[in-house]
Design a protein around this motif. Structure first.
Motif, PDB file in Angstrom:
ATOM      1  N   ALA A  53      20.482  42.913  38.217  1.00  0.00           N
ATOM      2  CA  ALA A  53      19.995  44.287  38.425  1.00  0.00           C
ATOM      3  C   ALA A  53      21.153  45.255  38.650  1.00  0.00           C
ATOM      4  N   ALA A  54      22.199  44.801  39.330  1.00  0.00           N
ATOM      5  CA  ALA A  54      23.333  45.692  39.611  1.00  0.00           C
ATOM      6  C   ALA A  54      24.042  46.073  38.308  1.00  0.00           C
ATOM      7  N   LEU A  55      24.103  45.129  37.401  1.00  0.00           N
ATOM      8  CA  LEU A  55      24.729  45.395  36.102  1.00  0.00           C
ATOM      9  C   LEU A  55      23.907  46.431  35.322  1.00  0.00           C
ATOM     10  N   ARG A  68      31.241  49.587  43.167  1.00  0.00           N
ATOM     11  CA  ARG A  68      30.374  48.789  44.055  1.00  0.00           C
ATOM     12  C   ARG A  68      29.343  48.004  43.242  1.00  0.00           C
ATOM     13  N   LEU A  69      28.848  48.644  42.181  1.00  0.00           N
ATOM     14  CA  LEU A  69      27.853  47.953  41.343  1.00  0.00           C
ATOM     15  C   LEU A  69      28.474  46.735  40.667  1.00  0.00           C
ATOM     16  N   LEU A  70      29.685  46.918  40.156  1.00  0.00           N
ATOM     17  CA  LEU A  70      30.361  45.763  39.544  1.00  0.00           C
ATOM     18  C   LEU A  70      30.652  44.695  40.593  1.00  0.00           C
ATOM     19  N   GLY A  71      31.028  45.158  41.782  1.00  0.00           N
ATOM     20  CA  GLY A  71      31.288  44.218  42.882  1.00  0.00           C
ATOM     21  C   GLY A  71      30.040  43.418  43.239  1.00  0.00           C
ATOM     22  N   GLN A 101      33.054  36.501  39.818  1.00  0.00           N
ATOM     23  CA  GLN A 101      33.809  36.840  41.024  1.00  0.00           C
ATOM     24  C   GLN A 101      32.887  36.841  42.249  1.00  0.00           C
ATOM     25  N   PRO A 102      33.466  36.698  43.433  1.00  0.00           N
ATOM     26  CA  PRO A 102      32.620  36.750  44.640  1.00  0.00           C
ATOM     27  C   PRO A 102      31.873  38.074  44.702  1.00  0.00           C
ATOM     28  N   ARG A 103      30.597  38.004  45.046  1.00  0.00           N
ATOM     29  CA  ARG A 103      29.793  39.231  45.087  1.00  0.00           C
ATOM     30  C   ARG A 103      30.056  39.979  46.385  1.00  0.00           C
ATOM     31  N   THR A 104      30.152  41.303  46.260  1.00  0.00           N
ATOM     32  CA  THR A 104      30.392  42.106  47.463  1.00  0.00           C
ATOM     33  C   THR A 104      29.145  42.936  47.766  1.00  0.00           C
ATOM     34  N   GLU A 105      29.073  43.425  48.991  1.00  0.00           N
ATOM     35  CA  GLU A 105      27.913  44.226  49.386  1.00  0.00           C
ATOM     36  C   GLU A 105      28.294  45.679  49.540  1.00  0.00           C
TER      37      GLU A 105
END
Ligand SMILES: [Fe+2]
Ligand SMILES: [Fe+2]
Length: 485
Positions: A113-115, A205-208, A217-221
């Motif tokens: 969804a973030a992508l 942030r969305l890519l993170g 890669q590790p997902r960030t919030e």
């Protein structure tokens, strides 16, 4: 230990691993050390392919959708090429998934969804600057990173077909990135960039949150509240042009009537050929609307139509090249947009496609169509004009086939498709006088001035008879049919 025998290099016998009489092992794809230590599982590989596939589709949509109402000519052309690259590679990645997995393949399902929000934000960017920065400063670099990582992480032998697709895609995406970096540099200064910081940090942030485009890669919030895509994007069908273009309703010079006049010599016809080519900016502007508003077709439809869209952009640039080669300032010439405007705002996507098909079928007859234009070009004895018309003609052959493959079956046959297109086209013509009376254009005759410039280039005196050319599109449409009054 010798230098050519690093500690992790497997050995055959006592020395480092070698092929027969020193032939490169593993067909030279990779070292044995790499082969024994690198690789993604099929599931990991498919997961990354699905994300690449999805992202290329999203990028394709943005490039295509923004051609029409984004005014800058060079960017319209670039978006045409870059959408073509994306469309081609979408299919290659889809094919690879189908090779490795049984249905359902998950090709139509969002992988993240973030992508999705990431791409939706760029699609909905309200101005040229965020659009260009989002595309070329964030989306394309993320795609390049994903491809580079894939190439580094997967086993070149075990997953060779994927590795190969990634590698070939990367060649073109590097070109896109190189162009994009130049575009960002040319169009966006530091102040504008700073003004967009809130938005670009949302993109980061969305890519993170997605673990980068490939999810590796590790997902960030962080806060993922949409900014531009808070309201769903709506395709804008009204074509816009940058400030170098003027008098966009001008239909004061009938190029076809000039070209087809047997009493006019070939060399002056060069200008009309270049005009006709460069005026084709309106075809990508129109095809963008078909592609954006037609849903639910197999990808092959979008791929073929995007290829044609790019061809039409190439035709426009061929005209530009022609004018520049003669030192003619093309900004003096009104390159009207009445065709893309009329089709996009008055017809359905199917009707637009049929109009395009009808026009392109009209280019096939020997005596009046593309072959004739090529003969005129040959007769000018100018190699550049000849090349332009030669490839323009060749491309039309493909375009006629695309129409036969995708439009004719839907309309019940060739005759039906032609009649449907002809009828639809007649609906968007006939405003010639209305535009003049409404003060939108005077249909100024630009020909004499440009012809004089051309004569200067040729080192000839203008022919008074040709200087007096004054046939408009008032009663005759470009395929020489009369417009019903
Ligand atoms: Fe064309
Ligand atoms: Fe065409």
């Amino acid at each position: 230990m010798t230098q050519d025998h690093p500690p992790n290099t497997p050995k055959n016998g006592t020395g480092p691993y070698r092929g027969y009489r020193n032939l490169p092992p593993l067909v030279g794809l990779q070292s044995m050390a790499e082969a024994t230590s690198t690789g993604l599982t099929v599931a990991e590989s498919v997961s990354r392919i699905l994300r690449l596939h999805w992202s290329l589709k999203k990028l394709h949509r943005i490039f295509v959708a923004r051609i029409t109402a984004m005014p800058v000519y060079e960017l319209k052309m670039a978006f045409s090429l870059h959408s073509h690259y994306c469309a081609e590679h979408v299919e290659e990645f889809a094919k690879r998934v189908r090779e490795m997995r049984q249905p359902p393949y998950g090709l139509e399902v969002s992988p993240d969804a973030a992508l999705d929000t990431f791409f939706d934000e760029i699609l909905a960017a309200p101005d040229i600057e965020p659009l260009v920065l989002g595309l070329y400063g964030y989306a394309v670099p993320a795609l390049v990173r994903a491809l580079e990582r894939f190439i580094a992480d997967t086993n070149k032998l075990f997953d060779h077909p994927t590795w190969r697709v990634c590698r070939l895609t990367l060649v073109e995406m590097h070109d896109v990135l190189e162009y994009g970096e130049a575009a960002v540099k040319a169009l966006i200064d530091e102040k504008t960039k700073a003004g967009l910081r809130d938005w670009t940090s949302l993109l980061e942030r969305l890519l993170g949150a997605a673990g980068d485009l490939d999810g590796s890669q590790p997902r960030t919030e962080g806060d993922l509240t949409p900014i531009y895509s808070a309201q769903p994007y709506k395709y804008d069908p009204v074509p816009k042009r940058d400030e170098r273009f003027h008098d966009l309703y001008n239909m004061g010079v009938n190029a076809e009537a000039f070209l087809l006049d047997p009493d006019i010599p070939s060399v002056p016809k060069t200008v009309m050929l270049y005009f006709k080519r460069m005026r084709e900016i309106d075809v990508p502007e129109m095809m963008s609307s078909i592609l954006s508003e037609t849903r639910g077709k197999p990808w092959e439809y979008y791929r073929a139509m995007t290829r044609q869209l790019w061809d039409e952009a190439r035709h426009a640039m061929m005209g530009e090249i022609g004018f520049v080669s003669m030192g003619i300032d093309w900004t003096k010439i009104p390159l009207n947009f009445t065709w893309s405007l009329g089709l996009n705002t008055l017809l359905t996507p199917l009707e637009r496609h049929a109009v395009l098909y009808t026009i392109e079928q009209g280019l096939m007859p020997k005596k009046t169509g593309k072959e004739y234009e090529w003969e005129v070009a040959l007769a000018t004895a100018n190699r550049l004009t000849e090349l332009i018309q030669d490839y323009d003609w060749a491309d039309e052959v493909l375009h006629a086939r695309i129409g036969r493959d995708w439009l004719v079956p839907e309309l019940g046959g060739q005759k039906e498709a032609m009649a449907f297109g002809d009828h639809a086209w007649s609906h968007v013509l006939g405003d010639w006088n209305k535009w003049r009376e409404g003060g939108i254009t005077e249909h100024h005759n630009w020909w004499p001035e440009v012809y004089r410039d051309a004569c200067q280039y040729w080192g000839t005196e203008p022919d008074p008879k040709l200087l007096a050319y004054d046939t408009t599109y008032e009663t005759t449409r470009p395929d020489m049919k009369q417009i019903a009054g």
